[in-house]
Scaffold this motif. Sequence first.
Motif, PDB file in Angstrom:
ATOM      1  N   GLU A 394       0.918  -1.323   0.103  1.00 10.40           N
ATOM      2  CA  GLU A 394       0.281  -0.447   0.201  1.00 10.40           C
ATOM      3  C   GLU A 394       0.604   1.309  -0.106  1.00 10.40           C
ATOM      4  O   GLU A 394       0.444   2.040  -0.342  1.00 10.40           O
ATOM      5  CB  GLU A 394      -0.290  -0.437   0.705  1.00 10.40           C
ATOM      6  N   ARG A 395       2.162   1.409   0.819  1.00  9.76           N
ATOM      7  CA  ARG A 395       3.042   2.178   0.961  1.00  9.76           C
ATOM      8  C   ARG A 395       3.777   2.495  -0.513  1.00  9.76           C
ATOM      9  O   ARG A 395       3.428   3.759  -1.147  1.00  9.76           O
ATOM     10  CB  ARG A 395       3.953   1.611   2.081  1.00  9.76           C
ATOM     11  N   LEU A 396       4.090   1.787  -0.824  1.00 10.45           N
ATOM     12  CA  LEU A 396       4.137   1.646  -2.431  1.00 10.45           C
ATOM     13  C   LEU A 396       4.127   2.022  -3.836  1.00 10.45           C
ATOM     14  O   LEU A 396       3.896   2.870  -4.639  1.00 10.45           O
ATOM     15  CB  LEU A 396       5.129   0.155  -2.822  1.00 10.45           C
ATOM     16  N   GLY A 397       2.596   1.227  -3.431  1.00 16.24           N
ATOM     17  CA  GLY A 397       1.327   2.262  -4.388  1.00 16.24           C
ATOM     18  C   GLY A 397       1.611   3.489  -4.187  1.00 16.24           C
ATOM     19  O   GLY A 397       1.149   4.224  -5.517  1.00 16.24           O
ATOM     20  N   HIS A 398       0.955   4.270  -2.960  1.00 15.49           N
ATOM     21  CA  HIS A 398       1.587   5.632  -2.715  1.00 15.49           C
ATOM     22  C   HIS A 398       2.182   6.348  -3.372  1.00 15.49           C
ATOM     23  O   HIS A 398       2.275   7.704  -3.859  1.00 15.49           O
ATOM     24  CB  HIS A 398       1.207   5.806  -1.344  1.00 15.49           C
ATOM     25  N   ALA A 515      15.571  -2.147  -7.078  1.00  7.80           N
ATOM     26  CA  ALA A 515      14.883  -1.868  -8.764  1.00  7.80           C
ATOM     27  C   ALA A 515      14.405  -0.556  -8.374  1.00  7.80           C
ATOM     28  O   ALA A 515      14.324   0.089  -7.318  1.00  7.80           O
ATOM     29  CB  ALA A 515      13.907  -3.136  -8.405  1.00  7.80           C
ATOM     30  N   VAL A 516      14.254   0.754  -9.290  1.00  8.38           N
ATOM     31  CA  VAL A 516      13.871   1.415  -9.088  1.00  8.38           C
ATOM     32  C   VAL A 516      13.389   1.842  -9.995  1.00  8.38           C
ATOM     33  O   VAL A 516      13.047   1.423 -11.603  1.00  8.38           O
ATOM     34  CB  VAL A 516      15.669   2.064  -9.582  1.00  8.38           C
ATOM     35  N   SER A 517      12.268   2.934  -9.900  1.00  6.65           N
ATOM     36  CA  SER A 517      11.209   3.216 -10.672  1.00  6.65           C
ATOM     37  C   SER A 517      11.153   4.874 -10.738  1.00  6.65           C
ATOM     38  O   SER A 517      11.866   5.940 -10.228  1.00  6.65           O
ATOM     39  CB  SER A 517       9.904   3.552 -10.075  1.00  6.65           C
ATOM     40  N   PRO A 518      11.713   4.712 -12.360  1.00  6.96           N
ATOM     41  CA  PRO A 518      10.570   4.474 -13.285  1.00  6.96           C
ATOM     42  C   PRO A 518      11.325   3.198 -13.748  1.00  6.96           C
ATOM     43  O   PRO A 518      10.658   2.466 -15.080  1.00  6.96           O
ATOM     44  CB  PRO A 518       9.795   5.429 -13.679  1.00  6.96           C
ATOM     45  N   GLU A 525       3.969  -4.598  -8.131  1.00  3.27           N
ATOM     46  CA  GLU A 525       4.713  -6.070  -8.369  1.00  3.27           C
ATOM     47  C   GLU A 525       5.268  -6.260  -9.661  1.00  3.27           C
ATOM     48  O   GLU A 525       6.219  -6.646  -9.142  1.00  3.27           O
ATOM     49  CB  GLU A 525       3.435  -6.944  -9.302  1.00  3.27           C
ATOM     50  N   THR A 526       5.759  -5.063 -10.613  1.00  2.00           N
ATOM     51  CA  THR A 526       7.126  -5.215 -11.064  1.00  2.00           C
ATOM     52  C   THR A 526       8.249  -4.734 -10.560  1.00  2.00           C
ATOM     53  O   THR A 526       8.912  -5.641 -11.022  1.00  2.00           O
ATOM     54  CB  THR A 526       6.845  -4.286 -12.438  1.00  2.00           C
ATOM     55  N   LEU A 527       8.109  -4.016  -9.865  1.00  3.37           N
ATOM     56  CA  LEU A 527       8.995  -3.435  -8.454  1.00  3.37           C
ATOM     57  C   LEU A 527       9.714  -4.584  -7.884  1.00  3.37           C
ATOM     58  O   LEU A 527      10.606  -4.474  -7.588  1.00  3.37           O
ATOM     59  CB  LEU A 527       8.862  -2.470  -8.169  1.00  3.37           C
ATOM     60  N   LEU A 528       8.682  -4.993  -7.158  1.00  5.86           N
ATOM     61  CA  LEU A 528       9.345  -5.566  -6.498  1.00  5.86           C
ATOM     62  C   LEU A 528       9.171  -7.213  -6.982  1.00  5.86           C
ATOM     63  O   LEU A 528      10.512  -8.005  -6.378  1.00  5.86           O
ATOM     64  CB  LEU A 528       7.997  -6.827  -5.342  1.00  5.86           C
ATOM     65  N   THR A 529       9.164  -8.091  -7.810  1.00  7.92           N
ATOM     66  CA  THR A 529      10.001  -8.410  -8.542  1.00  7.92           C
ATOM     67  C   THR A 529      11.287  -8.282  -8.955  1.00  7.92           C
ATOM     68  O   THR A 529      11.959  -9.391  -8.895  1.00  7.92           O
ATOM     69  CB  THR A 529       8.705  -9.156 -10.144  1.00  7.92           C
ATOM     70  N   HIS A 530      11.639  -7.615  -9.512  1.00  6.64           N
ATOM     71  CA  HIS A 530      12.578  -7.571 -10.117  1.00  6.64           C
ATOM     72  C   HIS A 530      13.897  -6.999  -9.198  1.00  6.64           C
ATOM     73  O   HIS A 530      15.018  -7.332  -8.913  1.00  6.64           O
ATOM     74  CB  HIS A 530      12.808  -5.823 -11.291  1.00  6.64           C
ATOM     75  N   ALA A 531      13.439  -6.319  -8.028  1.00  5.62           N
ATOM     76  CA  ALA A 531      14.273  -6.217  -6.591  1.00  5.62           C
ATOM     77  C   ALA A 531      14.229  -7.737  -6.162  1.00  5.62           C
ATOM     78  O   ALA A 531      15.961  -8.001  -6.074  1.00  5.62           O
ATOM     79  CB  ALA A 531      13.048  -5.736  -5.366  1.00  5.62           C
ATOM     80  N   ASP A 532      13.779  -8.549  -6.171  1.00  4.63           N
ATOM     81  CA  ASP A 532      13.646  -9.789  -5.570  1.00  4.63           C
ATOM     82  C   ASP A 532      14.735 -10.577  -6.737  1.00  4.63           C
ATOM     83  O   ASP A 532      15.616 -10.669  -6.636  1.00  4.63           O
ATOM     84  CB  ASP A 532      12.434 -11.022  -6.187  1.00  4.63           C
ATOM     85  N   THR A 533      15.293 -10.138  -8.147  1.00  5.45           N
ATOM     86  CA  THR A 533      15.353 -11.110  -9.375  1.00  5.45           C
ATOM     87  C   THR A 533      16.454 -10.327  -8.938  1.00  5.45           C
ATOM     88  O   THR A 533      17.685 -11.010  -8.748  1.00  5.45           O
ATOM     89  CB  THR A 533      15.189 -10.850 -10.805  1.00  5.45           C
ATOM     90  N   ALA A 534      16.852  -9.045  -8.435  1.00  3.19           N
ATOM     91  CA  ALA A 534      18.074  -7.753  -8.137  1.00  3.19           C
ATOM     92  C   ALA A 534      18.950  -9.226  -7.037  1.00  3.19           C
ATOM     93  O   ALA A 534      19.854  -9.418  -7.122  1.00  3.19           O
ATOM     94  CB  ALA A 534      18.268  -6.873  -7.997  1.00  3.19           C
ATOM     95  N   MET A 535      17.790  -9.867  -5.863  1.00  2.79           N
ATOM     96  CA  MET A 535      18.778  -9.831  -4.717  1.00  2.79           C
ATOM     97  C   MET A 535      18.982 -11.347  -4.864  1.00  2.79           C
ATOM     98  O   MET A 535      19.710 -12.136  -4.235  1.00  2.79           O
ATOM     99  CB  MET A 535      17.414 -10.276  -3.590  1.00  2.79           C
TER     100      MET A 535
END
Length: 828
Positions: A394-398, A515-518, A525-535
């Motif tokens: 929720e915080r990330l979306g905001h 992972a950094v937006s944009p 979901e995209t940012l979390l997935t990419h951050a997980d991939t980088a981890m």
Amino acid sequence: RTLVVTRPASSSGDTRVFLLRRMDRLDARGLFVGEVSPDYLWGTREDGLPTAATRLAVLDDSGRVLFGAGAPNTLTLSGDDSANDSLDEAVSSTVVQRDAIASYWPIGLSEVFGSLNWTLVLSEDKVAVMAPMTDFAATFAVVVAACTLVVLLLSASQIRHSVLPLEELQAGTRRIAMRDFETRVAVTSRDEFAELGESFNAMATRLGKQFNALSAAADIDRAVLGATDAATIVHAVLARIRDVYPCAAAGIVLLPADRASSATGWVQSYAAGADGSARRVDLTPSDARQVGQLPEVLELGPGDSIPAYLRPLADLGLDTFVVLPLAAQQQLSGILALGTVPGAPRSGDDLLQARRLADQVAVALSNARMLDQVRTLAYYDSLTGLRNRASYKERLGHALAVGQRDRRRVAVFFIDLDGFGRINDSLGHELGDELLRQVAGRLRASCQSGDDSIRVPGARVDVARMGGDEFTVLLPAMTAADEAVALARRILTMFARPFSLGAHEVFVTPSIGIAVSPDDGDDTETLLTHADTAMYEAKNQGGNGYQLYSRSMNTTALQRLTLENDLRRALERDEMVLHYQPIVDAHSGGIVGAEALVRWNHPALGLLMPAEFIAIAEENGLIVPMGDWVLRTACAQNRAWQRAGLPPIRVVVNLSSRQLRQGTLTDTVRAALDASGLEPRWLGLELTESMLMERQHEGVAALQALRAMGLRLSIDDFGTGYSSLSYLKHFPVDTLKIDRCFVRDLASVPDDAAITAAIIAMAHALDLKVVAEGVETEGHLTFLRSQGCDEVQGHLLGRPVPADRFAEWLARPKPFRRNRLVPAERSA
């Protein structure tokens, strides 16, 4: 007996009265007759008459007039003799005949004289008798008229005197209906209406206070219904408390749940231009005890000691206080303090209304606390106190919405602890939970705050726990890209110190993906997935580091996901195969064993090595069924070689920690041996040092059972893990396998040569055999032979080959030359 007789006289018209008595004595006999003189009977006519006009008459029993004026025919008595006899009992009676009024009554003669009664009649002219009444009637009419007029005048005056106050009271009632409680009723009559007016004004004052109190309570109710936190309730109460209780300032102190830490206090001064403010209130142990023992109403005046929770009000110059505890359902949530000026007017109703309001506020704060607990359970992790996955998203979306609006970058960190499972397995889950709490604290400290919402250079950071040993950090509104790198380095620095877990000190390192937006995605979901991939890339690089996401990682992650999906069906499709690498006696050159190594014959990618899929199998749990398949297949293959007449050798199978963790390893091995018919002495099992240390209790029991069955047990990659001599005494192992990292640099690194020689000497001292793997040069072989190494394994002696090719090696009497220990064919 005497008889009275009356007889009218013929000449005068009067009646003569005679007395007759019979005489019957010795000396005289006969009838005695005597006439009664009228003067003797009646006396003078005027004697005793009421007025001169009154006429008197006496009538005998027959109605004849014996005495008096007036013709007898003017006086006629109605009734018969029997009626006249009743006159003896009458007192008086009045008969009006024509123009006269007469009264009569009986004269009793019967008992004395034995004669009938006479009648005495008094008569008078009607006009004369009624004259006073006529005069009175005339006068009475005048008097009545005058009295009526006076009464009307007095009544009008009195009514007006009464109506004006009533009209004033009615107007006051209308004003109260219009919620005007300030205008007073003016009644100056100095009577009961004045008292009524004073009572009405007092009632209006009380109603005004009560209405203000009810209005304040209604406002508080609305605030409570719409509020989600205690601060909103506090501000609503302080804004209206003066309508309930006359005070110069008011304050509310909210107590923490444990009452042992600092409380939060709000103070509202009602002086001109003053405003409410919140401040921290430190509670001493004595203050905490006093708070828990507060009565329903505590009044403090000048000279009384001021507790700490009243210090903010005392700083305003007040020294008179009313303290009301805010308790609901036996739970004290705060204190309502009212500061007053000495001598200020107040009533019992004011205090009663304040007490009622305090009870209402206590219920509201209790509800707010329960809502806060529900919110905490819904949005915060119960173990660490950090935000949970739902709250973080929720915080990330905001943050992404704000970042797109303000054209700012948003960085998402995905953090995983390296080797956390080892802590849980070796020290237990309680210490594992304690480690997670300490990790959460260090992550907060890394972001320079004791709260999960903090500020680092130019940005607000949110820390959350996603589950297990995975954490996330949100860095929104970055002004520069290097802020994310600076925060990652600060996190790594904070993890450099050991963690204290009871009597243990452990080192835990993080793997951080960023992972950094944009650039790397513009949705949650995209940012979390990419951050997980980088981890995962950081973990593949050895951990204890960070990696920024790149598109190439996404390709790797996609390949990894594809492999994971295909791996789940590999066993079903019979895509797994075993290759066998020879283990050679270092002195005789004969094959004494083979290590079974799994390969994946992928339908699209071809033959895949273990490094490409074993880690995936370990993570998703597929390593257990895969290990069971390897064990069954290796036993069956070894037994098939023996049945083909080939020399018996020992086949070695590698075990995973998950297989040992299942607790069914002994049964699995026994089932594989029974199914294949292989003797236990021809099966060897290899376990790593780290696996043995993580599962010490389960490992000892399992290994002892396997050793009792006749299996050969080896410790693989010795020297790269704990390398502790103490566990060698506890685990029933037969062989130590020197890791290839020491063998590879024997000729160039003196330390590796010294370590290898020490391992061989130590193993022989403990009556253990030594196998060296990674032998690729003749120099390696020469050194190992010189140090007394028992068995060798490596590409110099033969690469892993399929079962049929390995059977060809076993069929040859001398597959290796004694002097060089190299295979006769290198085509493998």
